[in-house]
Design a protein around this motif. Structure first.
Motif, PDB file in Angstrom:
ATOM      1  N   SER A 160       0.849  -1.643  -0.106  1.00  0.00           N
ATOM      2  CA  SER A 160       0.057  -0.005   0.220  1.00  0.00           C
ATOM      3  C   SER A 160       0.744   1.625   0.175  1.00  0.00           C
ATOM      4  CB  SER A 160      -0.962  -0.076   0.835  1.00  0.00           C
ATOM      5  OG  SER A 160      -2.006  -0.980   0.912  1.00  0.00           O
ATOM      6  N   MET A 161       2.143   0.746   0.311  1.00  0.00           N
ATOM      7  CA  MET A 161       3.323   2.140  -0.132  1.00  0.00           C
ATOM      8  C   MET A 161       3.792   2.184  -1.441  1.00  0.00           C
ATOM      9  SD  MET A 161       6.078   1.359   3.183  1.00  0.00           S
ATOM     10  CE  MET A 161       5.159   1.187   4.287  1.00  0.00           C
ATOM     11  N   THR A 162       4.654   3.657  -1.578  1.00  0.00           N
ATOM     12  CA  THR A 162       5.064   3.627  -2.799  1.00  0.00           C
ATOM     13  C   THR A 162       7.065   3.272  -2.120  1.00  0.00           C
ATOM     14  OG1 THR A 162       6.177   5.467  -2.415  1.00  0.00           O
ATOM     15  CG2 THR A 162       3.934   5.321  -3.770  1.00  0.00           C
ATOM     16  N   TYR A 195       8.684   4.568  -2.313  1.00  0.00           N
ATOM     17  CA  TYR A 195       9.994   6.536  -1.892  1.00  0.00           C
ATOM     18  C   TYR A 195       9.203   6.372  -0.551  1.00  0.00           C
ATOM     19  CZ  TYR A 195       9.316  11.544  -1.808  1.00  0.00           C
ATOM     20  OH  TYR A 195       9.814  12.793  -1.320  1.00  0.00           O
ATOM     21  N   SER A 196       7.397   5.987  -0.031  1.00  0.00           N
ATOM     22  CA  SER A 196       7.473   6.476   1.088  1.00  0.00           C
ATOM     23  C   SER A 196       8.313   5.464   2.488  1.00  0.00           C
ATOM     24  CB  SER A 196       5.887   6.012   1.380  1.00  0.00           C
ATOM     25  OG  SER A 196       4.851   6.877   1.059  1.00  0.00           O
ATOM     26  N   GLU A 255      10.556   6.223 -10.934  1.00  0.00           N
ATOM     27  CA  GLU A 255      10.954   6.481 -10.174  1.00  0.00           C
ATOM     28  C   GLU A 255      10.738   5.999  -8.637  1.00  0.00           C
ATOM     29  OE1 GLU A 255      13.442   9.550 -10.125  1.00  0.00           O
ATOM     30  OE2 GLU A 255      13.595   8.795 -12.063  1.00  0.00           O
ATOM     31  N   CYS A 286       8.763   6.853  -6.717  1.00  0.00           N
ATOM     32  CA  CYS A 286       7.123   6.787  -6.249  1.00  0.00           C
ATOM     33  C   CYS A 286       5.959   6.355  -6.871  1.00  0.00           C
ATOM     34  CB  CYS A 286       7.031   8.466  -6.599  1.00  0.00           C
ATOM     35  SG  CYS A 286       7.159   9.026  -7.353  1.00  0.00           S
ATOM     36  N   GLN A 287       7.003   5.622  -8.270  1.00  0.00           N
ATOM     37  CA  GLN A 287       5.685   5.143  -8.741  1.00  0.00           C
ATOM     38  C   GLN A 287       5.350   3.259  -8.641  1.00  0.00           C
ATOM     39  OE1 GLN A 287       8.372   7.324 -12.702  1.00  0.00           O
ATOM     40  NE2 GLN A 287       6.195   6.957 -13.664  1.00  0.00           N
ATOM     41  N   PRO A 293       2.635   0.193 -15.240  1.00  0.00           N
ATOM     42  CA  PRO A 293       3.171   0.984 -16.375  1.00  0.00           C
ATOM     43  C   PRO A 293       4.884   0.202 -16.786  1.00  0.00           C
ATOM     44  CG  PRO A 293       3.584   2.260 -14.175  1.00  0.00           C
ATOM     45  CD  PRO A 293       2.434   0.439 -13.819  1.00  0.00           C
ATOM     46  N   GLY A 351       8.768   0.994 -17.840  1.00  0.00           N
ATOM     47  CA  GLY A 351      10.169   2.355 -17.080  1.00  0.00           C
ATOM     48  C   GLY A 351      10.153   2.917 -18.278  1.00  0.00           C
ATOM     49  N   GLN A 380      12.932   9.649 -14.674  1.00  0.00           N
ATOM     50  CA  GLN A 380      12.285  10.256 -15.272  1.00  0.00           C
ATOM     51  C   GLN A 380      13.592  11.667 -15.940  1.00  0.00           C
ATOM     52  OE1 GLN A 380       9.768  12.677 -15.904  1.00  0.00           O
ATOM     53  NE2 GLN A 380       9.300   9.606 -15.300  1.00  0.00           N
ATOM     54  N   ALA A 402       2.025  -0.800  -9.751  1.00  0.00           N
ATOM     55  CA  ALA A 402       1.743  -0.012  -8.806  1.00  0.00           C
ATOM     56  C   ALA A 402       0.934  -0.377  -7.584  1.00  0.00           C
ATOM     57  CB  ALA A 402       0.514   0.826  -9.533  1.00  0.00           C
ATOM     58  N   PRO A 403       1.174   0.458  -6.548  1.00  0.00           N
ATOM     59  CA  PRO A 403       0.984   0.400  -5.400  1.00  0.00           C
ATOM     60  C   PRO A 403      -0.989  -0.861  -5.827  1.00  0.00           C
ATOM     61  CG  PRO A 403       1.470   1.671  -5.119  1.00  0.00           C
ATOM     62  CD  PRO A 403       2.152   2.258  -6.472  1.00  0.00           C
TER      63      PRO A 403
END
Lengths: 543, 543
Positions: free
Chosen positions: B153-155, B157-158, B184, B186-187, B299, B301, B356, B411-412
């Protein structure tokens, strides 16, 4: 074979596509506009169906249903098309069931459910924080929001983990997420959630049926009429059903649009279908990779909607409003129900099975789903719920050329990296659909706003003389960026300035002091109270 | 028109599709197998290209390039096809640049970069935590991982926000994420990140070129040869290039596969293209909604790979290995470079512009990109870098029937809700591609494993007699679930039991004590040390 030639082809005969077509024709009646639709009907994510009812047969909405008095785009269209609205019935007790199948079923009459003081305090501080954040969001360009990267790098789930401290509130927020998006909090970017709320004028507007909110009004005769009447304006001969677009080619002179049976030429295309469907079209030359990445990061939600008709609205007689909210921890398949009695008095309830509950229940047999729904209604409203006239449901994930409902959300990172591609035309292709709206994004009103915006974009290219100065500026404005959204600013403060706020505040403080002693939550409570009191001067929260 | 009839049609002539075809034919030479490929070549995400070099012309890989000695599936294939590997050159100084354009450019010779004691400590505790988590991941069914819902449930990044405390380490991890996934932090879901690492046998294996790691070996003559030789085995007449599949119909008897020019009938289809491309195919009947939701949450890369050839490997003469890592905060467009001198001695560097940075740089002119790359190389390796023979690059986002590289992430929420659809056949359709692998998922080896798994699935249905008992069990096993992944268990402990661990540990403790006094990081350091010492008994980290 000579290809048919049109000025503008619109992909999708939902509210966005038909609003675009309608505006284009109003601006220049000579424009040759063709709307291509994969489904066998107009209306997209709105569909109104006749089902057996107490008075024989009556119609109900199985897709988009509610409008609010702040949704200017749809209200204007309702007026123009000669339709009428009526309020969502909400008088009486509402049912609230959270915290597991054996938790107490509670009823309440205000717009805030009956919650324990601790949960109420938690909710208050969360709403406060969320609406303060909402007010900082730039809907037109969310990357301009303060701390945009951080907010977009976490899921709504992560934010809730960090900023709520009661399991009950997490369950409430899960229910909100499912009911609004058909998605779980872990599936969307927190910044997307804020942007969506900001585009509606604040988070509570998404949830309530109070004046201005998303569930305030309904349309007599159903929402699909909007698309049907728009089609009449546009001309049925200009709308081809069962014509799914499979490819769009572009060159220096033309766009070439193909369906399985036809090839058509035009000068501009407006694609209005949701991103996951737009991604299935073959584009030549290929779309810019940023646009492709965008549609890979916008999954659609999942909702199953049911309408149950009854001989009479027994819930009203028993003092219920018909509104039920039930958390996913209960055995109840649906998240919410509302009274759906028709303007001609045919009693009905409407309910939504949402998000992962929709996914779980959609794999079961229809009979099993119906039994579970009815058994929950019996539990919450009484044995009369079992004696229905007709039960009808619609699983939007199973609908061809929809594949989900109500809206496509944005995964973390999308707003940071791909948002500029959301509305940016790709050569002759312009993008509409409610996902591209900046006001009431995700709603019918947003679909109309987006369709009209795309129509103006096309006119600015093909028929600039038909646009007023104001409209030309609107096109330019939409292609640039505005500052933080003003609409939602201080929404929570307005909300909290009512008497309800005083009650909540008093409850909150009392609860904090009581609970801090025995729940080892002293630190969190202290932080909350410090925050609350430190902002007192500015917003009169406690005074 | 009479449609051609085949036994099995494979969508995609990459390593996964061709491995499937090869195994199918080995099992039953009479099977009529057709491979359909959208591109004008075989190889998918591997492509080997001739470019000018010191010795005239030589070939380099512009897609998948490295293999590791723990990648059993590809090593077996390399052996079977008579190809040879050679080690990635890594002797000499490595360049490390993080912390902004003006930060000091450092060099190091170990596999861990030269970091400040604080960052080293931060890295150590993070690797410790990550590898302990990795060891708990069930790759076959990630929902069986302890705390799966929270982790999914988290990225990434988190997680990093919560579990690292230095900006430098966050930048390092951003670089790792971009270099491995083209994405990234966060993705992607944090659980996906763990699963991916677990499928490789641990996180460090993704990053290093030490024995067993992902960047250990290269294939003489390039990796595309694998697909070319597989095609020879399968027969070129059974592989149709420029034949993108647009639709797959199924009924009780047949699957019908269409390309823009052909319609073909068969008994089973193996779809090997990455999920975002598989989602563009039209399926009738529609795929189960869970499968559609799956591909909406995966998605791909973004990577741009460049090869630069030189008269001589001047970097080696100057004591450099050719390996550079540069953070996104620097002005450097690329994330990493390596020595790419060919087996015949033609000097070259290979580099990757990732995530990115790839998206930002891909919108610029090729010349501008090249200038920026060369200017960074001059900065890091010396003026000789400017005097190259040839600069060639490949932007995978621009490649038709790829649209990105190296892999689709999750994705999450995907692993929690949609993972069961990843490998589950849909009627006559079976799913392969490296994204469906359980060993070295995302790598060439995973593509082969996945292709072979799908081939066995199809044989179990069409030709069960060709399968050994062991293979039948493998099919059953793949359709069920195994417990926590054993491969990666105690990987970090093995890693840390080397002398490097002792050095790191001593550095870490010293740094902790020194820095705690002046950096107000006492609490974090204390926590880390407590954790480190409390686990001493079990794993001998400090003894």
């Amino acid at each position: 074979m000579t290809a048919e030639i049109w000025d503008i082809i619109i992909v999708g005969a939902g509210l966005s596509g038909l609003s675009a077509a309608h505006l284009l024709r109003k601006k220049d009646a000579k424009l040759r506009i063709l709307v291509l639709e994969g489904k066998g009907r107009v209306g997209g994510r709105t569909v109104t169906t006749d089902i057996p009812a107490a008075g024989g047969v009556d119609c109900w909405d199985f897709g988009g249903q509610w409008v609010g008095s702040t949704q200017t785009h749809i209200l204007e269209l309702i007026k123009e098309l000669g339709l009428e609205t009526y309020p969502q019935f909400s008088t009486g007790k509402k049912v609230h069931h959270m915290g597991g199948p054996d938790a107490k079923v509670r009823t309440y009459r205000t717009s805030i459910p009956v919650l324990s003081p601790m949960v109420l305090m938690d909710l208050t501080q969360l709403l406060w924080k969320l609406d303060r954040l909402c007010a900082t969001v730039c809907v037109q360009d969310p990357s301009k929001t303060p701390n945009a990267v951080d907010l977009d790098s976490m899921t709504l789930y992560s934010y809730l983990e960090q900023h709520t401290w009661t399991a009950e509130l997490k369950e409430e927020m899960g229910l909100c997420s499912r009911s609004v998006f058909g998605m779980e909090p872990c599936q969307m970017s927190f910044l997307f959630f804020l942007m969506y709320a900001a585009a509606a004028g604040g988070m509570l507007r998404l949830l309530e049926n109070t004046p201005g909110s998303a569930q305030e009004l309904k349309i007599k005769g159903g929402t699909q009429q909007l698309s049907e009447r728009l089609t009449e304006c546009v001309g049925w001969k200009n709308v081809r059903l069962g014509s799914a677009v499979t490819a769009i080619w572009q060159d220096a002179e033309w766009a070439k649009v193909t369906t399985p049976t036809e090839t058509l030429l035009c000068r501009a295309v407006i694609v209005t279908c949701p991103p996951h469907l737009a991604a299935k079209i073959h584009y030549e030359p290929a779309l810019p990779s940023q646009r492709e990445f965008l549609s890979q990061n916008m999954p659609v939600g999942h909702m199953i909607k049911f309408i149950i008709t009854y001989q009479k609205a027994f819930w009203k007689e028993k003092g219920f409003s018909g509104e039920i909210v039930a958390g996913s921890s209960t055995d109840c398949p649906f998240s919410v129900t509302f009274d759906a009695t028709s303007p001609s008095g045919n009693a009905a309830l409407v309910g939504l099975i949402t998000g992962q509950q929709a996914s779980q229940w959609s794999s079961k047999e229809a009979g099993q789903r119906r039994t579970a729904v009815l058994s929950s209604l019996v539990k919450y409203l009484g044995a009369e719920a079992a004696s229905f006239i007709h039960y009808e449901e619609k699983d939007w994930a199973e609908e061809d050329y929809s594949g989900g409902c109500p809206v496509n959300v944005m995964a973390p990172g999308l707003l940071t990296y791909y948002h500029p591609s959301l509305r940016k035309p790709c050569g002759r292709i312009h993008w509409a659909g409610t996902e591209t709206a900046t006001e009431w994004c995700g709603y019918m009103s947003g679909a109309i706003q987006a369709g009209q915006r795309a129509a103006l974009e096309v006119l600015a290219e093909l028929r600039p003389m038909t646009l007023s100065q104001e409209e030309k500026e609107a096109v330019r404005y939409n292609q640039t960026v505005k500052g933080p959204n003003q609409q939602s600013q201080s929404f929570i403060f307005a909300y909290l300035s009512t008497r309800k706020a005083v009650v909540i505040a008093i409850l909150t403080v009392s609860a904090a002091l009581l609970l801090a002693q025995r729940q080892n939550a002293l630190q969190k409570v202290k932080t909350f109270l410090t925050n609350a009191f430190s902002t007192t001067k500015q917003n009169k929260f406690l005074l």
